[in-house]
Scaffold this motif. Sequence first.
Motif, short mmCIF file in Angstrom:
data_model
loop_
_atom_site.label_atom_id
_atom_site.label_comp_id
_atom_site.label_asym_id
_atom_site.label_seq_id
_atom_site.Cartn_x
_atom_site.Cartn_y
_atom_site.Cartn_z
N TYR A 69 0.82 -1.26 -0.15
CA TYR A 69 0.05 -0.01 0.06
C TYR A 69 0.83 1.24 -0.13
O TYR A 69 2.14 1.15 0.56
N MET A 70 0.26 2.31 -0.61
CA MET A 70 0.89 3.83 -0.65
C MET A 70 -0.21 4.57 -0.90
O MET A 70 -0.97 4.35 -1.73
N HIS A 71 -0.11 5.58 0.13
CA HIS A 71 -1.14 6.74 0.04
C HIS A 71 -0.73 7.59 -1.09
O HIS A 71 0.26 7.58 -1.69
N ASN A 72 -1.96 8.13 -2.07
CA ASN A 72 -1.91 8.80 -3.15
C ASN A 72 -0.87 9.81 -3.13
O ASN A 72 -0.14 10.04 -4.19
N ARG A 73 -0.83 10.71 -2.12
CA ARG A 73 -0.03 11.75 -2.22
C ARG A 73 1.40 11.20 -2.45
O ARG A 73 2.44 11.63 -3.06
N LEU A 74 1.77 10.12 -1.70
CA LEU A 74 2.92 9.44 -1.85
C LEU A 74 3.30 8.80 -3.15
O LEU A 74 4.38 8.72 -3.72
N ARG A 75 2.40 8.34 -3.80
CA ARG A 75 2.32 7.75 -5.16
C ARG A 75 2.80 8.85 -6.10
O ARG A 75 3.54 8.74 -7.04
N MET A 76 2.21 10.01 -5.93
CA MET A 76 2.63 11.06 -6.87
C MET A 76 4.01 11.50 -6.65
O MET A 76 4.59 11.94 -7.59
N VAL A 77 4.50 11.82 -5.38
CA VAL A 77 5.85 12.23 -5.15
C VAL A 77 6.89 11.03 -5.50
O VAL A 77 7.80 11.44 -6.24
N ALA A 78 6.42 9.68 -5.35
CA ALA A 78 7.58 8.85 -5.62
C ALA A 78 7.47 8.61 -7.34
O ALA A 78 8.49 8.42 -7.83
N ALA A 79 6.43 8.83 -8.03
CA ALA A 79 6.09 8.85 -9.58
C ALA A 79 7.10 9.97 -10.06
O ALA A 79 7.94 9.76 -10.83
N SER A 80 6.94 11.26 -9.56
CA SER A 80 7.40 12.49 -10.08
C SER A 80 9.18 12.25 -9.71
O SER A 80 9.86 12.73 -10.77
#
Length: 159
Positions: A69-80
């Motif tokens: 699992y990963m929170h959506n905010r962290l998904r965006m940070v990790a992807a960016s």
Amino acid sequence: MTWLSELIWRDFYQQVLWHRPDAAKHAFKPEYDALPFPNDLEWFDAWREGRTGYPLVDAAMRQLNRSGYMHNRLRMVAASFLVKDLLIDWRWGEQYFAEKLLDFDLAANNGGWQWAASTGCDAQPYFRIFNPVSQSEKFDPTAASSAVTCRSWRRCRTS
């Protein structure tokens, strides 16, 4: 409202893939399909393993690896971070998330990665980059002091 907005985004991305199934494997904007990513495997491994030197990115990736699992905010940070700081093809990260996320949804995952990479139909501008230090200060203030002293991700290279 966040939960509802995430459902709306999921449905939006499902509609995108319904009308453009090619976007599941290619950039929605064809002119971005052949962007020249250096794709450094050592940097990719450091990102996957949570050892970039950026505490927020590293914590997000370790959480994903441990829990699925990963929170959506962290998904965006990790992807960016993967695409715009490490200059690694968004499809590598998308595939990794597909393998690890317990709540994986092809449309939402693909849409989110294309958004972060600025290759999708609703992409963030190419110049918008999620700064992992300021994101940590804003959304994880108790860990902000460690983000200021983080080591450079370039040091994760062994060569």
